[in-house]
Scaffold this motif. Structure first.
Motif, short mmCIF file in Angstrom:
data_model
loop_
_atom_site.label_atom_id
_atom_site.label_comp_id
_atom_site.label_asym_id
_atom_site.label_seq_id
_atom_site.Cartn_x
_atom_site.Cartn_y
_atom_site.Cartn_z
N UNK A 1 1.26 -1.09 0.33
CA UNK A 1 0.01 0.01 -0.19
C UNK A 1 0.62 1.72 -0.34
N UNK A 2 2.22 1.27 0.22
CA UNK A 2 2.60 2.29 1.10
C UNK A 2 4.23 2.55 -0.47
N UNK A 3 4.66 0.99 -0.76
CA UNK A 3 5.94 2.03 -1.45
C UNK A 3 7.01 1.88 -0.30
N UNK A 4 6.89 1.16 0.61
CA UNK A 4 8.33 1.09 1.52
C UNK A 4 8.89 0.23 1.86
N UNK A 5 10.29 -0.31 1.38
CA UNK A 5 10.68 -1.36 1.10
C UNK A 5 11.08 -2.21 2.66
N UNK A 6 10.79 -1.50 3.81
CA UNK A 6 11.17 -2.57 5.18
C UNK A 6 9.61 -2.76 5.36
N UNK A 7 8.77 -3.15 3.92
CA UNK A 7 7.54 -4.23 4.60
C UNK A 7 7.45 -4.93 3.34
N UNK A 8 8.82 -5.79 3.18
CA UNK A 8 9.30 -6.24 1.92
C UNK A 8 10.08 -7.87 1.92
N UNK A 9 10.53 -6.67 3.12
CA UNK A 9 12.39 -7.74 3.21
C UNK A 9 11.09 -8.90 3.05
#
Length: 298
Positions: A133-141
């Motif tokens: 939802x955000x494009x924030x990589x810390x939510x993809x690791x």
């Protein structure tokens, strides 16, 4: 000879809230070296990986923030972790936001055929560019480490998945996006939500986790996000979620992992002293690290 190598990864590129780059300094200030002095024959603090003060960039195709920079810096971390394990030292990485796990796991995975992962976190970090939802990589690791996501990230430390879905245990989840829930079901990832923590108790969860991973892995990495704890116990995090694991339950979890003697690498992430109360979160991190490495009251 028990050797420990501490690596600071002061990276805040995986999300928007500034301050988590000061996490390693806050943990050192809370006395990490002094706390572990009697638990290891040798402690080598390797300092911090240089991140600099880069401008925020957004990938035009995917909307991911700081994509190339995160790929570049996590590759440096992967190489450093690889070298530490090759020197027969235990790597302890201090974050930084949770995107640093891309590098930590890439470095650790080079040394194991079936690496297990305990993901102690309020979040699953299993988003992809399509589901985030955000494009924030810390939510993809965690997804990246499974080989799912942008090639710039999945190829850090080699173009292969670093871990297998059946070797993961997530503990403390209470905030999952729709895409993450689907991925967890599709891949059969073992998850203990706060419902299970409340219903089963931490003792049962850790016993089950240890038994589950011991039979199928040749090493286990602990990735502990301080937002896995309740915000009352760890207020200094970027994405707090109420109703989390207690400080005491977390100590018990670490103590049981120490008794099982199964953790071969670890990282403690998302300490943000800007959002903290008198360095409470970093102090909690140091206490939990002590328990993980076998510190006892008596």
């Amino acid at each position: 000879m028990k050797k420990l190598s501490i690596i600071g990864m002061p990276m805040d590129l995986g999300q928007l809230r500034r301050g988590v780059d000061m996490g390693p300094s806050a943990i050192r200030y809370a006395g990490i070296n002094e706390r572990l002095h009697e638990l290891f024959d040798e402690i080598d603090d390797l300092g911090d990986i240089e991140i600099g003060r880069p401008e925020v960039s957004v990938d035009s195709e995917t909307g991911l923030r700081n994509l190339e920079l995160i790929a570049e810096k996590t590759k440096i971390l992967a190489d450093k972790v690889d070298d530490v394990i090759a020197s027969q030292s235990f790597p302890l990485v201090l974050g930084g936001d949770h995107s640093i796990a891309i590098g930590t796991l890439a470095g650790v995975a080079k040394h194991y055929h079936n690496l297990g992962v305990i993901w102690y976190d309020a979040h699953g970090d299993l988003n992809t560019p399509e589901t985030s939802p955000s494009g924030n990589v810390h939510g993809m690791s965690l997804a990246v480490s499974l080989g799912l996501g942008h090639p710039a990230l999945t190829t850090v430390g080699g173009d292969l998945p670093k871990i297998k879905s059946e070797n993961i245990v997530i503990i403390g989840a209470r905030s999952l996006d729709e895409g993450e829930r689907k991925l967890i079901k599709d891949l059969g990832i073992k998850v203990y939500t706060m419902h299970e923590v409340d219903r089963l108790g931490m003792t049962t969860i850790m016993e089950e986790t240890i038994n589950y991973l011991k039979g199928r892995t040749d090493g286990v990495h602990l990735s502990l996000d301080l937002d896995g704890l309740d915000p009352n116990d760890a207020p200094g995090v970027g994405t707090p979620v109420i109703g989390g694991i207690s400080y005491r339950e977390s100590h018990l979890a670490m103590e049981m992992l120490a008794e099982a003697n199964m953790i071969t690498s670890a990282e403690f992430v998302e300490v943000n002293p800007i959002l903290d109360e008198k360095n409470k979160t970093a102090t909690a991190a140091v206490a939990l690290i002590g328990s993980l490495f076998g510190e006892k009251l008596l």
